[in-house]
Design an enzyme around this catalytic site. Structure first.
Site, PDB file in Angstrom:
ATOM      1  N   LEU A 101       2.354  -3.088  -1.808  1.00 45.33           N
ATOM      2  CA  LEU A 101       1.935  -3.462  -1.679  1.00 45.33           C
ATOM      3  C   LEU A 101       3.523  -4.861  -2.097  1.00 45.33           C
ATOM      4  CD1 LEU A 101       0.386  -2.986  -5.425  1.00 45.33           C
ATOM      5  CD2 LEU A 101      -0.366  -3.274  -2.966  1.00 45.33           C
ATOM      6  N   ASP A 102       2.910  -6.352  -1.178  1.00 47.32           N
ATOM      7  CA  ASP A 102       3.729  -7.251  -1.146  1.00 47.32           C
ATOM      8  C   ASP A 102       4.242  -7.646  -2.251  1.00 47.32           C
ATOM      9  OD1 ASP A 102       2.856  -6.862   1.857  1.00 47.32           O
ATOM     10  OD2 ASP A 102       1.176  -8.146   2.055  1.00 47.32           O
ATOM     11  N   PHE A 103       5.396  -8.377  -1.500  1.00 47.76           N
ATOM     12  CA  PHE A 103       6.328  -9.632  -2.938  1.00 47.76           C
ATOM     13  C   PHE A 103       5.061 -10.027  -4.027  1.00 47.76           C
ATOM     14  CE2 PHE A 103       8.727 -12.600  -4.292  1.00 47.76           C
ATOM     15  CZ  PHE A 103      10.115 -12.105  -4.413  1.00 47.76           C
TER      16      PHE A 103
END
Ligand code: URA
Length: 230
Positions: A101-103
């Site tokens: 998942l992104d930041f």
């Protein structure tokens, strides 16, 4: 790998000897006698011939984490906290993430040391739906759903995304179900309409749903029946 291949790969047994070992019921996988040459040996399996241990095996481990915003989906990062920093387990560097998942994306993250299991979960061919709650900067128009069902062309990968399902929840919020996990996929899909994703939260991956008892940053081991769903 098949048990007959596992055994004949060892320098001490030829194929004829392997056949005999199996027929004579001298081989055990995880404590159970096997005579079927097709029986599967995993890296987690304990393999014995007579009383000798040929592979000790190791426990397969599976966790569900509620990823908070502001951490990197990596096992190491020189600058930012990583999801692995949230895990307090022995030998945690054997673990890997099944579906990054992104930041700032939050929600369900699955972490394991079982590569076969995580591949089943993430490879597009399995077509396991990953469901995201999305909030956007601008209104989500009625044309989005059709375009997402048809698929979007991603020039960088030279592919068209698999059909995705969009359910509008409000003018700027929706639930989106996709079967792949391309790089920044959800943001790029909304980006096609010049609509910025402001909040993104993964609710489920196939049959595995984020446990509502887990607060952001918390995790728990998966139950046997959850592991077997994949
Ligand atoms: N799609 C995105 O754009 N980001 C994520 O973190 C997950 C899916």
């Amino acid at each position: 790998m098949r048990v007959d291949r596992f055994l004949s790969n060892l320098p001490r047994f030829n194929r004829q000897q392997v056949r005999l070992l199996l027929v004579e019921k001298r081989v055990r996988i995880d404590g159970k006698i096997v005579s079927d040459p097709h029986a599967e040996v995993l890296e987690f399996s304990r393999v014995e011939v007579d009383e000798e241990v040929l592979q000790a095996g190791k426990p397969a481990r599976y966790f569900m984490l509620h990823k908070p915003p502001g951490c990197v989906s990596a096992t190491r990062d020189p600058q930012h906290p990583t999801v692995l920093d949230l895990i307090d387990e022995p030998d945690k560097h054997d673990l890997h993430i099944a579906g990054r998942l992104d930041f700032n994306t939050t929600g369900l993250m699955l972490i394991t040391n079982d590569g076969t299991w995580s591949r089943r979960l993430t490879q597009p061919q399995t077509k396991l739906p990953k469901v995201y709650y999305v909030e956007t900067e601008r209104e989500i128009g009625p044309e989005y759903a059709l375009k997402f069902t048809e698929g979007l062309y991603f020039a960088f990968e030279d592919l068209t995304t698999q059909p995705a399902e969009l359910l509008l929840l409000g003018p700027t919020s929706a639930r989106l179900s996709i079967v792949e996990g391309r790089y920044h996929q959800v943001k790029r899909m909304f980006g096609h309409f010049d609509n910025k994703v402001l909040r993104l939260h993964r609710e489920s991956m196939g049959p595995l749903v984020l446990d509502s008892a887990l607060k952001p940053g918390e995790y728990r081991a998966l139950r046997t029946e959850e592991i077997q769903l994949i």
